[in-house]
Design an enzyme around this catalytic site. Structure first.
Site, PDB file in Angstrom:
ATOM      1  N   ASP A 142       0.749  -1.083   0.064  1.00 55.76           N
ATOM      2  CA  ASP A 142      -0.137  -0.059  -0.110  1.00 55.76           C
ATOM      3  C   ASP A 142       0.801   1.319   0.005  1.00 55.76           C
ATOM      4  O   ASP A 142       2.356   1.003   0.293  1.00 55.76           O
ATOM      5  CB  ASP A 142      -0.755   0.107   1.182  1.00 55.76           C
ATOM      6  N   SER A 143       0.305   2.491  -0.356  1.00 57.07           N
ATOM      7  CA  SER A 143       1.164   3.518  -0.273  1.00 57.07           C
ATOM      8  C   SER A 143       1.525   3.812   1.362  1.00 57.07           C
ATOM      9  O   SER A 143       2.678   4.729   1.642  1.00 57.07           O
ATOM     10  CB  SER A 143       0.154   4.801  -0.753  1.00 57.07           C
ATOM     11  N   CYS A 169      -4.285  -1.105  -2.086  1.00 57.53           N
ATOM     12  CA  CYS A 169      -4.493   0.500  -2.134  1.00 57.53           C
ATOM     13  C   CYS A 169      -5.502   0.509  -3.282  1.00 57.53           C
ATOM     14  O   CYS A 169      -5.104   0.132  -4.449  1.00 57.53           O
ATOM     15  CB  CYS A 169      -2.928   0.909  -2.462  1.00 57.53           C
ATOM     16  N   GLU A 209      -5.637  11.160   8.775  1.00 58.67           N
ATOM     17  CA  GLU A 209      -4.550  11.268   9.151  1.00 58.67           C
ATOM     18  C   GLU A 209      -4.322  12.407  10.305  1.00 58.67           C
ATOM     19  O   GLU A 209      -3.459  12.333  11.289  1.00 58.67           O
ATOM     20  CB  GLU A 209      -3.454  11.755   8.207  1.00 58.67           C
ATOM     21  N   CYS A 267     -11.340   3.725  -0.880  1.00 61.03           N
ATOM     22  CA  CYS A 267     -10.103   4.191  -0.370  1.00 61.03           C
ATOM     23  C   CYS A 267      -9.936   3.455   1.043  1.00 61.03           C
ATOM     24  O   CYS A 267     -11.038   3.371   1.928  1.00 61.03           O
ATOM     25  CB  CYS A 267     -10.134   5.436  -0.371  1.00 61.03           C
ATOM     26  N   HIS A 326      -8.480   4.293   3.749  1.00 62.58           N
ATOM     27  CA  HIS A 326      -8.436   5.006   5.066  1.00 62.58           C
ATOM     28  C   HIS A 326     -10.062   5.383   5.173  1.00 62.58           C
ATOM     29  O   HIS A 326     -10.284   5.712   6.519  1.00 62.58           O
ATOM     30  CB  HIS A 326      -8.041   6.610   4.675  1.00 62.58           C
TER      31      HIS A 326
END
Lengths: 265, 265
Positions: free
Chosen positions: A10-11, A73, A152, A184, A186
């Site tokens: 993943d990133s 991702c 984040e 996504c 996140h």
């Protein structure tokens, strides 16, 4: 029977939600995780650059003789899966198709929404796959570039987050979306805020669980399952300093991260 | 007298605000700009990683025989300037010291605020330099990680932006900050929203103009000024696809970008 590890990239951190699910359905498998934290995020970068990064990440994972690769991702899955499949012999699984399968399972035929990074939404990867499977259904997609920085920042459910959610998802709600794909890794952390705005009747689709099921099915079909009942090692590699990844990552995983190392690729 | 170009780097677009000012005060100088758009942002990454990137960027610029390097990125200036000065012979100018000089010029002795990325604020680079120059003044710093994504989303002055501004800057306003250093090259685009919240009496310090003046002074003192009155070339190199950089960059610059090329470093 094959005891080689599964490779996952993943990133950054988001892909750990997929790891958590893989560990549940495949407790005997070893895992090598690669998080490209020095170059994240991928979601606002071009297809060419994300594909170049993805190839480099796969080459790194192949050093560990992985038997299968999971692109955990959405952005990388959306834009680089065909290139990876062409280039490498090992089976490569993305998160788009599992997310779509899950959406089809829970959908009642009303409008389907897809949200993700700018790169994921521009790629039309979800839309194309959904259209092929349910041509008659209305699909509405929307890039939500501020969702990742919000997660984040740790603003998961405050008033500002609710305002941003309503700004991004207003059109989807108006269009009567009843199934919403969180495109996504996140976004599941914003589930509570998204639910508050969209209403409890809307089903949120998170591809992590479905991706883990796909991994299990593919390993089984290819006789690549490990014969162990308990894994020997889960190793984590990152490209930026590991301290923050370890701390936040343990929250994502719900368990401790034992082995973590910084690498330059 | 020296006709070699000036080299400038940033993680992305923000450094173009510095270019605009350099072009005004030094119209005869050639410029090579490097924007590390594939690996941006720098502001949420570790000191070690940002320093590694900065060294690679300088090495790239040195291929063009630049006579001076401007680190047009607050994060890179905050964490990697000493390492760059040690490693390379060419003069290296960051944006922190010029910003501080400017703050000292406009300050009336009341509290000074510093805002920037997480990496810039954690580095304490502004605070240390301010403390040395004005030991008796109260300094309050605050990381504002959502400001860069807000600018990139183009939400410069809407209600959500105003709410986020008031969330981040509330403590600074309460503490009576009258001089506010915008410690990130993206933040000048939020000037209007910041002014609305902080009130017109607060002076916003943007280091771009002051940095350009420092570049001129250093070139002059070292007899490195070009004898031309009109520059021959401004070249732009980026690590992600150039299309978006060119479009948004021309807005930042207020002029057309003629030469732009994607490179891998």
């Amino acid at each position: 029977m094959d005891r080689r590890p599964i490779g996952v990239f993943d990133s950054g951190l988001g892909g750990l939600t997929v790891i958590r699910e893989i560990k549940k359905v495949l407790p005997g498998e070893d895992i090598v995780y690669f998080g490209d934290t020095a170059r994240l995020p991928y979601g606002n970068k071009s297809k060419e650059t994300v594909t170049r990064f993805s190839k480099e990440n796969v080459r790194f994972l192949l050093k560990f003789k992985v038997k299968l690769i999971v692109v955990a991702c959405n952005t990388a899955s959306s834009v680089s899966l065909p290139a990876l499949a062409r280039l490498f012999d090992v089976p490569v699984i993305g998160v788009i198709r599992p997310g779509v399968e899950r959406a089809l399972e829970v959908s009642d035929g009303s409008a389907v929404g897809v949200i993700g990074t700018r790169a994921t939404i521009s790629s039309d990867a979800y839309k194309r796959l959904l259209k092929r499977r349910i041509p008659e259904v209305k699909i509405i997609s929307k890039p939500c570039p501020l969702f990742v920085p919000l997660v984040e920042e740790g603003w998961l459910d405050n008033n500002i987050t609710l305002r941003i959610v309503s700004e991004y998802l207003g059109d989807l709600k108006k269009a009567g979306v009843k199934t919403l794909i969180l495109g996504c890794t996140h976004y599941p952390l914003l589930k509570s805020a998204i639910n508050k705005f969209m209403g409890k009747g809307v089903r949120l689709v998170d591809s992590a669980h479905e991706t883990a099921r796909t991994v299990k099915r593919v390993l089984k079909e290819s006789s690549l399952l490990s014969d162990r009942t308990k894994s020997r090692s889960h190793r984590y590699f990152v490209t930026d300093e590991p301290a923050n990844f370890k701390k936040v990552g343990e929250m994502f995983l719900g368990t401790r991260i034992g082995f973590i190392k910084k690498v330059n690729i």
